[in-house]
Enzyme design. Structure first.
Site, PDB file in Angstrom:
ATOM      1  N   GLY A 207      23.126  47.038 140.412  1.00 26.62           N
ATOM      2  CA  GLY A 207      23.428  45.731 139.817  1.00 26.62           C
ATOM      3  C   GLY A 207      22.288  45.247 138.961  1.00 26.62           C
ATOM      4  O   GLY A 207      21.411  46.019 138.585  1.00 26.62           O
ATOM      5  N   ASN A 208      22.294  43.991 138.629  1.00 21.36           N
ATOM      6  CA  ASN A 208      21.177  43.414 137.869  1.00 21.36           C
ATOM      7  C   ASN A 208      20.962  41.970 138.299  1.00 21.36           C
ATOM      8  O   ASN A 208      21.716  41.440 139.101  1.00 21.36           O
ATOM      9  CB  ASN A 208      21.420  43.540 136.359  1.00 21.36           C
ATOM     10  CG  ASN A 208      22.679  42.833 135.928  1.00 21.36           C
ATOM     11  OD1 ASN A 208      22.799  41.620 136.052  1.00 21.36           O
ATOM     12  ND2 ASN A 208      23.654  43.610 135.445  1.00 21.36           N
ATOM     13  N   TYR A 209      19.922  41.343 137.752  1.00 26.75           N
ATOM     14  CA  TYR A 209      19.506  40.008 138.221  1.00 26.75           C
ATOM     15  C   TYR A 209      20.254  38.844 137.571  1.00 26.75           C
ATOM     16  O   TYR A 209      19.879  37.700 137.774  1.00 26.75           O
ATOM     17  CB  TYR A 209      18.007  39.817 137.960  1.00 26.75           C
ATOM     18  CG  TYR A 209      17.125  40.751 138.744  1.00 26.75           C
ATOM     19  CD1 TYR A 209      17.155  40.761 140.135  1.00 26.75           C
ATOM     20  CD2 TYR A 209      16.257  41.620 138.091  1.00 26.75           C
ATOM     21  CE1 TYR A 209      16.342  41.613 140.854  1.00 26.75           C
ATOM     22  CE2 TYR A 209      15.434  42.472 138.809  1.00 26.75           C
ATOM     23  CZ  TYR A 209      15.478  42.465 140.192  1.00 26.75           C
ATOM     24  OH  TYR A 209      14.678  43.300 140.910  1.00 26.75           O
ATOM     25  N   SER A 210      21.285  39.114 136.791  1.00 25.47           N
ATOM     26  CA  SER A 210      21.974  38.003 136.103  1.00 25.47           C
ATOM     27  C   SER A 210      22.457  36.961 137.105  1.00 25.47           C
ATOM     28  O   SER A 210      23.091  37.294 138.111  1.00 25.47           O
ATOM     29  CB  SER A 210      23.163  38.557 135.317  1.00 25.47           C
ATOM     30  OG  SER A 210      23.969  37.480 134.886  1.00 25.47           O
ATOM     31  N   ALA A 275      26.477  40.220 132.077  1.00 25.52           N
ATOM     32  CA  ALA A 275      25.501  41.310 132.002  1.00 25.52           C
ATOM     33  C   ALA A 275      26.150  42.509 132.685  1.00 25.52           C
ATOM     34  O   ALA A 275      25.948  42.761 133.883  1.00 25.52           O
ATOM     35  CB  ALA A 275      24.215  40.912 132.711  1.00 25.52           C
TER      36      ALA A 275
END
Ligand code: C5P
Length: 397
Positions: A207-210, A275
């Site tokens: 995943g990502n930090y969005s 994102a």
């Protein structure tokens, strides 16, 4: 926008009075002129200095100016207003208004008012449910005053139930609608937002930090301006709650793609703020994968590019807006993405700019159109950035 509109806000004694500061701010943002009346009891919850500073005008609270003999003309103030909003409206003030009592400045203004009156009750659930309060509200509504319904939620007493004042945004939305200055009424907006999670096994993902805060602010603003919003979001902490926002929760890029295709009906604007993970594991384990002393190789394959795929469906009547978060050479990359994804506008935020980061409240953007027109903005909080973006979209719509 409420430019030229004269708003008279009356604040009464309830814990929700502190939210009057936000109401004033939102009206100022809409370019309205605003004057504030405070009852004596409201001053225990918010100071006159706060509200006079935000409204850029001294507040009215007694018949006399600064305890002098000179009086405030309540009739002139009533005649000045295009709308009177009582928020929060306490049980005490509602009772007095319903019965025509006139023992403070607000009530004298109310009794001489000619413009529409809106009131947003705020009190504990039992007080609101009491037959006397119900009767007072019914009387006020039957006399042509407009009720801004209280909401259900946590109350100052610690109880949970109906009695919370409607949120400042909701109150301002209702007034915007009443003045019919809803620029995006009859428009439908699709927004993708948040991160996507790409499954590795039953407990792990890429995943990502969005945080989804930018998409959230945009969804709210479009809804406040009258649009119907379809909000397709990956996993985030907060999802917007608004009568004009339909929230569709997804997890992976494939699910987001599917939802976009299904929802792309009668869409006027599509804003791709998500994102989206560029890659996903080529296959995932059904159960939690256990380590076995050997390296684990995960083959990653490309996810669908949602903005690009949806760009293929775009007609001349639709406007697509994309985002580009870049760590270097942002401008060249943003400009090539506009073409590749058939976008009409792209919003670039560069991670090189101080203060800009995933999950933060602040953002510094530059907007490009396909003709290389470039509009740069200062570092601002995401709500303000949403205003800038929507203003540009309005000018291209
Ligand atoms: O990741 P990238 O910089 O290409 O993202 C640019 C724009 O494309 C963003 O608006 C993003 O929401 C969108 N995008 C997408 N699907 C992807 C990757 C990006 O919709 N798989």
């Amino acid at each position: 926008m409420l430019a030229g509109k004269k708003i008279l806000l009356a604040v009464t004694g309830s814990i929700a009075a502190y939210k009057a500061a936000l109401i004033v701010r939102l009206f100022v943002k809409e370019k309205a002129e605003i004057r504030v009346i405070m009852t004596e009891n409201s001053k225990k919850f918010v100071t006159p200095t706060t509200l006079s500073t935000l409204s850029k005008h001294p507040v009215y609270s007694s018949f006399y100016k600064d305890n002098s003999e000179e009086w405030h003309n309540h009739v002139a103030l009533s005649a000045w207003a295009d709308v009177l909003i009582i928020a929060p409206a306490s049980a005490q003030t509602l009772a007095k208004m319903a019965n025509g009592l006139c023992d403070n400045f607000l009530l004298s203004v109310f009794l001489s008012i000619k413009c529409p009156v809106y009131f947003a009750p705020a009190m504990d659930l039992d007080m609101l449910a009491h037959p006397t309060t119900k009767k007072n509200i019914d009387i006020l509504v039957s006399l042509g005053n407009h009720l801004i319904a209280p909401e259900i939620g946590e109350l100052a007493s610690g109880l949970n139930g109906k009695g919370r004042m409607a949120e400042p945004e909701t109150i301002v939305d209702i007034i915007l609608e009443a003045f019919n200055s809803v620029i995006f009424s009859n428009k439908k907006v699709l927004i993708t937002s948040g991160p996507t999670y790409e499954t590795i096994d039953s407990v792990r993902f890429i995943g990502n930090y969005s945080s989804g805060k930018m998409g959230y602010a945009l969804a709210f603003l479009f809804a406040r301006k009258g649009a119907e919003v379809v909000f397709i979001s990956g996993p985030v902490k907060d999802y917007p709650v608004h009568p004009h926002i339909e929230v569709i929760k997804v997890t992976s890029a494939d699910q987001m793609m599917e939802a976009c295709k299904n929802q792309y009906v009668d869409i006027n604007f599509a804003v791709f703020a998500a994102a989206v993970a560029d890659y996903k594991p080529s296959k995932h384990f059904d159960k939690k994968h256990k380590k076995d002393g050997t390296p684990l190789n995960i083959k990653l394959i490309e996810n669908p590019d949602i903005a690009r795929e949806m760009g293929k469906l775009k007609t001349k009547k639709q406007l697509h807006i994309g985002f580009a978060l870049e760590t270097d050479d942002g401008e060249t990359s943003a400009k090539s993405k506009i073409k590749r994804k058939n976008l009409d506008l792209i919003v670039l935020n560069s991670l090189k700019d101080p203060g800009v980061d995933f999950g933060r409240d602040m953002n510094k953007i530059t907007i490009f159109d396909p003709f290389n027109k470039k509009i740069s903005f200062d570092l601002k909080n995401k709500k303000e950035v949403a205003h800038d973006i929507v203003k540009i979209i309005e000018s291209y719509a």
